[in-house]
Design a protein around this motif. Structure first.
Motif, mmCIF file in Angstrom:
data_model
loop_
_atom_site.group_PDB
_atom_site.id
_atom_site.type_symbol
_atom_site.label_atom_id
_atom_site.label_comp_id
_atom_site.label_asym_id
_atom_site.label_seq_id
_atom_site.Cartn_x
_atom_site.Cartn_y
_atom_site.Cartn_z
ATOM 1 N N GLN A 171 2.641 -29.216 18.514
ATOM 2 C CA GLN A 171 1.865 -27.989 18.633
ATOM 3 C C GLN A 171 0.628 -28.279 19.477
ATOM 4 N N LYS A 185 -4.902 -28.817 12.813
ATOM 5 C CA LYS A 185 -3.711 -28.044 13.180
ATOM 6 C C LYS A 185 -2.552 -28.379 12.245
ATOM 7 N N ARG A 206 -2.715 -29.763 9.219
ATOM 8 C CA ARG A 206 -3.039 -29.336 7.863
ATOM 9 C C ARG A 206 -2.834 -27.830 7.688
ATOM 10 N N PHE A 207 -3.196 -27.057 8.698
ATOM 11 C CA PHE A 207 -2.989 -25.609 8.658
ATOM 12 C C PHE A 207 -1.507 -25.278 8.586
ATOM 13 N N LEU A 208 -0.692 -25.956 9.413
ATOM 14 C CA LEU A 208 0.749 -25.683 9.421
ATOM 15 C C LEU A 208 1.400 -26.100 8.113
ATOM 16 N N GLN A 209 0.927 -27.210 7.533
ATOM 17 C CA GLN A 209 1.463 -27.643 6.237
ATOM 18 C C GLN A 209 1.126 -26.630 5.154
ATOM 19 N N ALA A 210 -0.067 -26.064 5.198
ATOM 20 C CA ALA A 210 -0.464 -25.053 4.220
ATOM 21 C C ALA A 210 0.392 -23.804 4.347
ATOM 22 N N GLN A 211 0.752 -23.449 5.604
ATOM 23 C CA GLN A 211 1.579 -22.272 5.823
ATOM 24 C C GLN A 211 2.976 -22.438 5.230
ATOM 25 N N THR A 212 3.527 -23.663 5.331
ATOM 26 C CA THR A 212 4.877 -23.906 4.812
ATOM 27 C C THR A 212 4.911 -23.886 3.283
ATOM 28 N N ARG A 255 3.305 -21.733 1.410
ATOM 29 C CA ARG A 255 3.121 -20.364 0.894
ATOM 30 C C ARG A 255 4.458 -19.749 0.493
#
Length: 218
Positions: A163, A208, A210-216, A218
Protein backbone atom coordinates in the motif's frame (compact mmCIF):
# COMPACT_ATOMS: atom_id res chain seq x y z
CA UNK A 1 12.86 17.30 -7.14
CA UNK A 2 13.96 17.64 -10.75
CA UNK A 3 15.23 21.16 -10.09
CA UNK A 4 17.23 19.98 -7.07
CA UNK A 5 18.50 16.99 -9.01
CA UNK A 6 19.88 19.22 -11.77
CA UNK A 7 21.60 21.46 -9.23
CA UNK A 8 23.01 18.60 -7.18
CA UNK A 9 24.52 16.94 -10.23
CA UNK A 10 26.87 19.90 -10.65
CA UNK A 11 28.55 18.98 -7.33
CA UNK A 12 27.59 15.42 -6.40
CA UNK A 13 27.80 12.26 -8.46
CA UNK A 14 25.33 9.37 -8.73
CA UNK A 15 26.05 6.51 -6.34
CA UNK A 16 27.96 3.88 -8.38
CA UNK A 17 25.96 1.11 -6.67
CA UNK A 18 22.73 2.39 -8.24
CA UNK A 19 21.98 0.54 -11.48
CA UNK A 20 20.35 2.97 -13.87
CA UNK A 21 20.51 5.63 -11.19
CA UNK A 22 18.22 3.84 -8.70
CA UNK A 23 17.91 0.76 -6.55
CA UNK A 24 15.07 -0.79 -4.60
CA UNK A 25 15.25 -1.03 -0.83
CA UNK A 26 13.16 -3.48 1.19
CA UNK A 27 13.27 -3.49 4.97
CA UNK A 28 11.49 -5.52 7.62
CA UNK A 29 11.21 -3.40 10.77
CA UNK A 30 10.91 -4.81 14.28
CA UNK A 31 9.48 -3.34 17.46
CA UNK A 32 9.06 -4.62 20.99
CA UNK A 33 5.93 -5.56 22.94
CA UNK A 34 5.29 -1.92 23.86
CA UNK A 35 5.98 -0.52 20.34
CA UNK A 36 8.76 1.54 21.89
CA UNK A 37 10.44 2.48 18.58
CA UNK A 38 7.18 3.91 17.26
CA UNK A 39 6.16 5.84 20.36
CA UNK A 40 9.68 7.13 21.03
CA UNK A 41 9.80 8.48 17.47
CA UNK A 42 6.37 10.09 17.81
CA UNK A 43 7.35 11.53 21.19
CA UNK A 44 10.55 13.04 19.81
CA UNK A 45 12.82 11.19 22.24
CA UNK A 46 16.45 12.24 21.73
CA UNK A 47 17.77 8.71 22.35
CA UNK A 48 16.16 5.86 20.44
CA UNK A 49 16.90 2.83 18.26
CA UNK A 50 15.26 0.76 15.52
CA UNK A 51 16.06 -2.76 14.32
CA UNK A 52 15.52 -3.92 10.77
CA UNK A 53 16.48 -6.54 8.19
CA UNK A 54 17.36 -4.93 4.85
CA UNK A 55 18.28 -6.02 1.33
CA UNK A 56 18.30 -4.50 -2.14
CA UNK A 57 16.63 -5.16 -5.51
CA UNK A 58 14.96 -8.31 -4.10
CA UNK A 59 18.41 -9.96 -4.08
CA UNK A 60 18.86 -12.27 -1.08
CA UNK A 61 22.62 -12.68 -1.62
CA UNK A 62 23.31 -9.59 0.53
CA UNK A 63 21.07 -9.22 3.58
CA UNK A 64 21.89 -7.18 6.65
CA UNK A 65 20.60 -6.98 10.17
CA UNK A 66 20.81 -3.32 11.14
CA UNK A 67 20.29 -1.18 14.22
CA UNK A 68 19.82 2.53 13.68
CA UNK A 69 20.80 4.49 16.78
CA UNK A 70 19.87 8.13 17.24
CA UNK A 71 21.25 10.37 19.97
CA UNK A 72 20.19 13.98 19.59
CA UNK A 73 21.23 15.10 16.11
CA UNK A 74 23.67 12.22 15.66
CA UNK A 75 22.80 8.91 13.99
CA UNK A 76 24.85 5.72 14.00
CA UNK A 77 24.06 2.53 12.09
CA UNK A 78 25.34 -0.91 13.18
CA UNK A 79 25.05 -3.88 10.84
CA UNK A 80 25.77 -7.59 10.54
CA UNK A 81 25.33 -9.90 7.54
CA UNK A 82 22.60 -12.53 7.48
CA UNK A 83 21.81 -15.39 5.12
CA UNK A 84 18.31 -16.00 3.83
CA UNK A 85 18.17 -19.18 5.91
CA UNK A 86 19.03 -17.17 9.04
CA UNK A 87 16.32 -14.63 8.24
CA UNK A 88 13.80 -17.43 7.91
CA UNK A 89 14.89 -18.78 11.30
CA UNK A 90 14.25 -15.36 12.84
CA UNK A 91 10.81 -15.22 11.21
CA UNK A 92 10.02 -18.63 12.75
CA UNK A 93 11.02 -17.32 16.18
CA UNK A 94 14.23 -19.36 16.32
CA UNK A 95 16.90 -17.00 17.66
CA UNK A 96 19.49 -19.33 19.25
CA UNK A 97 21.93 -19.11 16.33
CA UNK A 98 22.37 -15.39 17.05
CA UNK A 99 24.30 -16.24 20.22
CA UNK A 100 26.89 -18.09 18.14
CA UNK A 101 27.63 -15.09 15.94
CA UNK A 102 30.69 -12.92 16.60
CA UNK A 103 28.94 -9.59 16.04
CA UNK A 104 27.70 -7.85 19.18
CA UNK A 105 24.64 -6.69 17.24
CA UNK A 106 23.48 -10.29 16.74
CA UNK A 107 23.68 -11.06 20.46
CA UNK A 108 21.94 -7.77 21.27
CA UNK A 109 19.18 -8.63 18.81
CA UNK A 110 18.78 -12.03 20.51
CA UNK A 111 18.28 -10.25 23.84
CA UNK A 112 15.74 -7.87 22.34
CA UNK A 113 13.77 -10.72 20.74
CA UNK A 114 13.71 -12.94 23.83
CA UNK A 115 13.35 -10.44 26.67
CA UNK A 116 11.54 -7.49 25.07
CA UNK A 117 9.56 -9.62 22.61
CA UNK A 118 10.88 -7.82 19.55
CA UNK A 119 8.75 -8.88 16.57
CA UNK A 120 8.23 -7.87 12.91
CA UNK A 121 5.94 -4.84 12.60
CA UNK A 122 6.01 -3.68 8.96
CA UNK A 123 7.71 -4.22 5.61
CA UNK A 124 8.78 -1.03 3.84
CA UNK A 125 9.56 -0.85 0.12
CA UNK A 126 10.75 2.07 -2.00
CA UNK A 127 13.01 3.14 -4.86
CA UNK A 128 16.02 5.29 -4.00
CA UNK A 129 17.98 7.66 -6.24
CA UNK A 130 21.24 8.49 -4.40
CA UNK A 131 23.90 11.14 -4.94
CA UNK A 132 27.22 11.22 -3.09
CA UNK A 133 30.05 13.63 -2.38
CA UNK A 134 33.32 12.40 -0.86
CA UNK A 135 34.01 15.70 0.91
CA UNK A 136 32.23 15.40 4.25
CA UNK A 137 30.85 12.01 3.12
CA UNK A 138 27.66 13.69 1.98
CA UNK A 139 24.77 11.59 0.74
CA UNK A 140 21.55 13.04 -0.70
CA UNK A 141 18.79 10.59 -1.55
CA UNK A 142 15.35 10.80 -3.15
CA UNK A 143 13.01 8.00 -2.06
CA UNK A 144 9.92 7.54 -4.21
CA UNK A 145 7.00 5.12 -4.30
CA UNK A 146 7.21 4.55 -0.54
CA UNK A 147 4.91 1.66 0.31
CA UNK A 148 4.16 -0.69 3.19
CA UNK A 149 3.18 -4.34 3.54
CA UNK A 150 1.99 -6.57 6.35
CA UNK A 151 4.88 -8.09 8.34
CA UNK A 152 3.48 -11.59 7.73
CA UNK A 153 3.87 -11.17 3.95
CA UNK A 154 6.46 -13.06 1.91
CA UNK A 155 9.48 -10.85 2.56
CA UNK A 156 11.42 -12.01 -0.50
CA UNK A 157 8.59 -11.99 -3.03
CA UNK A 158 9.16 -9.70 -6.05
CA UNK A 159 5.36 -9.37 -6.25
CA UNK A 160 4.84 -8.20 -2.67
CA UNK A 161 1.36 -6.72 -2.14
CA UNK A 162 1.89 -3.17 -0.85
CA UNK A 163 0.00 0.00 0.00
CA UNK A 164 1.38 3.41 -0.94
CA UNK A 165 1.75 5.80 1.99
CA UNK A 166 2.54 9.15 0.33
CA UNK A 167 0.24 11.36 -1.70
CA UNK A 168 0.70 11.07 -5.49
CA UNK A 169 3.64 13.12 -6.66
CA UNK A 170 5.29 13.20 -3.22
CA UNK A 171 8.68 11.75 -2.27
CA UNK A 172 11.14 11.91 0.61
CA UNK A 173 14.50 13.66 0.37
CA UNK A 174 17.19 12.85 2.93
CA UNK A 175 20.51 14.60 3.49
CA UNK A 176 23.18 12.68 5.40
CA UNK A 177 26.77 13.55 6.16
CA UNK A 178 29.51 12.21 8.43
CA UNK A 179 31.92 15.09 8.99
CA UNK A 180 30.29 18.33 7.81
CA UNK A 181 27.83 19.61 5.22
CA UNK A 182 29.68 21.81 2.71
CA UNK A 183 28.29 25.33 2.32
CA UNK A 184 27.88 24.82 -1.43
CA UNK A 185 25.52 21.89 -0.81
CA UNK A 186 23.63 23.87 1.85
CA UNK A 187 22.94 26.64 -0.65
CA UNK A 188 21.43 24.17 -3.11
CA UNK A 189 19.03 22.65 -0.60
CA UNK A 190 15.64 24.30 -0.11
CA UNK A 191 15.38 26.65 2.91
CA UNK A 192 12.65 24.44 4.39
CA UNK A 193 14.92 21.36 4.45
CA UNK A 194 15.32 21.45 8.24
CA UNK A 195 11.55 21.05 8.67
CA UNK A 196 11.48 18.00 6.40
CA UNK A 197 13.68 16.03 8.83
CA UNK A 198 10.53 15.16 10.77
CA UNK A 199 9.38 12.79 8.02
CA UNK A 200 9.69 9.13 9.02
CA UNK A 201 9.04 6.38 6.52
CA UNK A 202 8.77 3.93 9.41
CA UNK A 203 5.96 5.77 11.22
CA UNK A 204 4.06 6.42 7.97
CA UNK A 205 4.20 2.76 6.95
CA UNK A 206 3.56 1.44 10.47
CA UNK A 207 0.43 3.59 10.77
CA UNK A 208 -0.83 2.46 7.35
CA UNK A 209 -0.44 -1.22 8.30
CA UNK A 210 -1.99 -0.70 11.72
CA UNK A 211 -4.97 1.07 10.14
CA UNK A 212 -5.49 -1.75 7.63
CA UNK A 213 -5.21 -4.38 10.37
CA UNK A 214 -7.86 -2.53 12.39
CA UNK A 215 -10.15 -2.48 9.36
CA UNK A 216 -9.90 -6.26 8.91
CA UNK A 217 -10.92 -6.81 12.56
CA UNK A 218 -14.20 -4.91 12.19
Amino acid sequence: KELLRERLQTILRPDPHAIGGEYQIRSLYFDDYWDSAYYEKMGGFSLRRKYRIRFYNCDDSLIRLECKLKSGNYICKLSAPLTRAEVEEILRGEYAFLLEREENLCREFYYQCTSRLLRPRVIIDYEREPFVLDVGEVRVTFDRAVRSAFPQSDLFSPDLACQYVLDPGKLVMEVKYTEFLPTLVKRILPPRAAQLSAVSKYTLCYEKVRFLQAQTLR
